[in-house]
Motif scaffolding. Structure first.
Motif, short mmCIF file in Angstrom:
data_model
loop_
_atom_site.label_atom_id
_atom_site.label_comp_id
_atom_site.label_asym_id
_atom_site.label_seq_id
_atom_site.Cartn_x
_atom_site.Cartn_y
_atom_site.Cartn_z
N GLY A 287 -23.82 -66.34 28.49
CA GLY A 287 -24.02 -67.57 27.73
C GLY A 287 -23.85 -68.80 28.60
N LEU A 288 -24.79 -69.72 28.49
CA LEU A 288 -24.74 -70.98 29.25
C LEU A 288 -25.73 -71.92 28.58
N THR A 289 -25.36 -72.43 27.41
CA THR A 289 -26.34 -73.15 26.61
C THR A 289 -26.77 -74.47 27.24
N GLY A 290 -25.92 -75.03 28.12
CA GLY A 290 -26.37 -76.20 28.85
C GLY A 290 -27.57 -75.89 29.74
N HIS A 291 -27.74 -74.60 30.07
CA HIS A 291 -28.89 -74.13 30.84
C HIS A 291 -29.82 -73.30 29.95
N ARG A 292 -29.75 -73.54 28.65
CA ARG A 292 -30.67 -72.95 27.67
C ARG A 292 -30.55 -71.43 27.58
N SER A 293 -29.34 -70.93 27.57
CA SER A 293 -29.16 -69.48 27.52
C SER A 293 -27.97 -69.11 26.64
N PHE A 294 -28.20 -68.19 25.70
CA PHE A 294 -27.12 -67.60 24.93
C PHE A 294 -26.66 -66.32 25.59
N ALA A 295 -25.42 -65.93 25.34
CA ALA A 295 -24.94 -64.63 25.82
C ALA A 295 -25.73 -63.54 25.11
N GLY A 296 -26.32 -62.65 25.88
CA GLY A 296 -27.17 -61.62 25.31
C GLY A 296 -26.40 -60.35 24.99
N ASP A 297 -26.81 -59.67 23.93
CA ASP A 297 -26.24 -58.38 23.56
C ASP A 297 -26.63 -57.36 24.62
N THR A 298 -25.64 -56.76 25.27
CA THR A 298 -25.91 -55.79 26.34
C THR A 298 -26.13 -54.38 25.82
N GLY A 299 -25.87 -54.16 24.53
CA GLY A 299 -25.91 -52.80 24.00
C GLY A 299 -24.61 -52.05 24.19
N VAL A 300 -23.67 -52.70 24.88
CA VAL A 300 -22.37 -52.07 25.16
C VAL A 300 -21.39 -52.45 24.06
N ILE A 301 -20.58 -51.50 23.65
CA ILE A 301 -19.46 -51.79 22.77
C ILE A 301 -18.16 -51.36 23.46
N VAL A 302 -17.11 -52.10 23.15
CA VAL A 302 -15.84 -51.94 23.87
C VAL A 302 -14.72 -51.73 22.85
N ARG A 303 -13.89 -50.73 23.10
CA ARG A 303 -12.69 -50.59 22.27
C ARG A 303 -11.82 -51.83 22.50
N PRO A 304 -11.28 -52.44 21.45
CA PRO A 304 -10.46 -53.63 21.63
C PRO A 304 -9.35 -53.45 22.66
N ALA A 305 -8.75 -52.29 22.72
CA ALA A 305 -7.67 -52.05 23.69
C ALA A 305 -8.18 -52.12 25.13
N ASP A 306 -9.50 -51.96 25.32
CA ASP A 306 -10.07 -51.97 26.66
C ASP A 306 -10.73 -53.31 27.02
N ALA A 307 -10.65 -54.31 26.15
CA ALA A 307 -11.36 -55.57 26.37
C ALA A 307 -10.94 -56.23 27.67
N THR A 308 -9.66 -56.26 27.96
CA THR A 308 -9.20 -56.89 29.20
C THR A 308 -9.71 -56.14 30.42
N LEU A 309 -9.70 -54.81 30.38
CA LEU A 309 -10.19 -54.02 31.51
C LEU A 309 -11.67 -54.30 31.78
N VAL A 310 -12.46 -54.37 30.72
CA VAL A 310 -13.89 -54.61 30.88
C VAL A 310 -14.14 -56.04 31.35
N ALA A 311 -13.45 -57.00 30.77
CA ALA A 311 -13.60 -58.39 31.21
C ALA A 311 -13.23 -58.54 32.68
#
Length: 604
Positions: A287-311
């Motif tokens: 996502g970078l709307t100042g540059h005309r772009s939304f964050a796109g759905d990657t098709g990936v889903i993440v267990r909430p407990a793993d969010a920090t690891l993935v980020a």
């Protein structure tokens, strides 16, 4: 040959370095190191700042390797990259203290470095510092909010700004008070570390987390975990540019997570699709709307407990591959554009050491819709008999008296939390039914309100040129002028979001506003001096209404903007298909030329 220390060295040709005894090796290594230190002290043989050096080690290794790769390929590092390479910002604290002792402001390299401590020297607009905080999920305690009021009074200009990242800024801090300010913030149990420059910025989350009847997940623990993960890992401060992360728990108030580099969207995974049913996060990137772009759905889903690891893995790939030469292209969006999403995710998987989970068609239930007005007014919580109250904060400005008054209200009548939103306002939560009337009166007595007309409820403005050197116009003043002009001339029965941003950085997200205004300088002719003005855009939205606004009017002088917005609103009221049609739907139903023609027909 025998040295003075009594160690016998074999002549060259009789042995290789691998034949030396351990003591001989240590002697030679020390001797050579001593020679190098002496030469470097005299400026002989010292590596140039831009020159690739020996294999980097330590927490800055990944960033240093990325810089070395650029240099080895013949590229030229941007100035901020040179500043970081010459001296890591966190290693300059003693110099910052010395400057404070002399009431001295920094030169450009240290102005950049000291943003790592949360201090921004904002000259020439203000000859002072601005201090920006870190508030995970935008929530702080009443006592902390009151403490910030004290600091704004003691060290700042007697006010604060609520930002579009659910954060607080305190302005007009003299150099002599800079260190006292950031240390006093820490005394409150808060911090400003890494809130500016090339860092992971304030972590946003659903402002009604934990109290929202429709939320799928409470985002507070995940925003908090990521917040402290960042703070305690110096290797995550080697980014090529700033980085935003937002957690949306599917609450009624949108977080605008799809405008972030990483957006975590809570989703319900259905049973029978090869995945554990329950609540996961959908991973959106770029996502970078100042540059005309939304964050796109990657098709990936993440267990909430793993969010920090993935980020963490995503950020480390960005550190390795982000642009270190061109600041305008040094964001995650451009890494994704260059290598493609699938290749990027493959590298993320290498960092993680495992495959990411993918959602198959039908696996995810629809997300609940957000409300355009839930950040203002009184709303029932999931806890029976309790409510949150959304307080209108005109263009994000709060005096210290208002801050203290709100803190008292949250402490006396609520659960003690102050919840900031990306709409530049705040919520007081945990108010019992029998306290609502009293709280409303107390808030009104502070010069604030819990109700707003259709214009003011969605009015957002960045700092503007009174406090930001990039801004071309006084956005906060002009926002107020638009509201005052239009609210007495147009009767609206549905909210319209109007966002004013001072420059291309788009801090106020003009591209996702129903009416967006991007500041510019307008010059009527070659002889005239340029004056403040705006480009006017229509039809932007985020989340379930995601879409970029289109330009409709260019180079409108600031004094003409209120009347221009009035014509747009009156055209909407006159030509909408029904009273249920929103301005967003109306503006998207017509092309720009048709909208212009309608505006031209409006008479005052």
């Amino acid at each position: 040959m025998t040295t003075e220390a009594g160690t016998t060295l074999k002549p060259s040709g009789e042995t290789t370095s691998s034949d030396f005894e351990p003591e001989q090796k240590r002697y030679l290594e020390g001797f050579v190191a001593g020679l190098q230190i002496a030469k470097t002290a005299k400026g002989i043989g010292a590596p140039a700042a831009d020159a690739p050096q020996s294999e980097p080690i330590g927490p800055e290794a990944a960033a240093r390797k990325a810089q070395d790769h650029v240099i080895a390929a013949g590229g030229k590092l941007s100035d901020p990259e040179k500043f970081k390479r010459d001296e890591h910002p966190f290693d300059t604290y003693e110099r910052l203290k010395a400057h404070a002792a002399k009431n001295e402001y920094p030169k450009p390299p240290d102005n950049f470095r000291w943003r790592y401590f949360g201090l921004f020297y904002v000259a020439p607009n203000q000859n002072s510092y601005m201090c920006r905080l870190r508030l995970p999920n935008g929530i702080l305690k009443a006592a902390q909010f009151a403490g910030l009021a004290d600091l704004a009074e003691q060290y700042g200009g007697g006010y604060s700004h609520v930002t579009t990242r659910a954060n607080i800024q305190i302005r007009e801090i003299e150099a002599k008070n800079s260190v006292a300010m950031i240390e006093a913030v820490q005394d409150l149990g808060l911090c400003s570390r890494g809130s500016g420059a090339d860092n992971i910025r304030n972590v946003t989350g659903t402002p009604t987390a934990g109290v929202d009847p429709q939320e799928l997940i409470d985002t507070r623990p995940y925003a908090r975990e990521w917040h402290f993960h960042i703070l305690n890992d110096r290797s995550l401060y080697g980014l090529p540019r700033k980085f935003n992360v937002g957690f949306d728990g599917a609450g009624v108030i949108p977080v605008l997570e799809d405008t972030n580099d990483i957006g975590f969207q809570a989703v319900q995974v259905n049973d029978g699709f090869g995945l554990e049913p329950g609540i996961w996060f959908r991973l959106c990137l770029g996502g970078l709307t100042g540059h005309r772009s939304f964050a796109g759905d990657t098709g990936v889903i993440v267990r909430p407990a793993d969010a920090t690891l993935v980020a963490d893995a995503v950020v480390r790939v960005f550190i390795d591959h982000g642009d270190r030469t061109d600041r305008t292209k040094a964001r995650l969006k451009y890494v994704l554009d260059k290598m493609g999403v699938e290749k990027f995710l493959a590298i993320v998987e290498e960092k993680l050491g495992r495959k990411l989970d993918r959602a198959v068609p039908g696996a995810l239930a629809p997300r609940p819709p957000f409300s355009r007005t839930a950040h203002i007014g009184i709303h029932a919580q999931k806890q029976e008999g309790l409510h949150w109250m959304g307080v209108v904060v005109p263009v994000g400005y709060l005096s210290v008296a208002q801050m203290r008054g709100l803190a008292d209200i949250a402490h006396e009548f609520g659960d003690g939390d102050i919840r900031l939103t990306v709409w530049q306002n705040l919520l007081v939560s945990g108010i019992p039914t029998d306290g609502l009337e009293t709280v409303s009166r107390r808030i009104q007595a502070l010069g604030l309100a819990v109700e707003a007309n259709a214009l003011r409820s969605g009015l957002v403005a960045c700092t503007g040129n009174t406090g930001c050197k990039f801004a071309a116009s006084d956005t906060k003043r002009h926002a107020e002028e638009i509201a005052r002009w239009c609210e007495t001339r147009v009767v609206l029965d549905t909210p319209v979001n109007i966002h004013l941003t001072g420059c291309h950085h788009s801090c106020a997200q003009h591209f996702v506003a129903e009416i967006g205004l991007l500041a510019c300088k307008v010059q009527d002719n070659e002889e005239a001096d340029p004056v403040e003005g705006y480009h006017v855009l229509v039809g932007g939205g985020a989340g379930q209404d995601a879409g970029l606004a289109r330009e409709i009017f260019m180079d409108v002088r600031a004094e003409e903007v209120p009347a221009t917005v009035e014509r747009l609103l009156r055209s909407y009221v006159a030509h909408r298909s029904s009273s249920a049609e929103t301005f967003l739907a109306f503006s998207r139903r017509h092309d720009v030329e048709a909208l212009k023609a309608m505006c031209a027909q409006v008479t005052s």
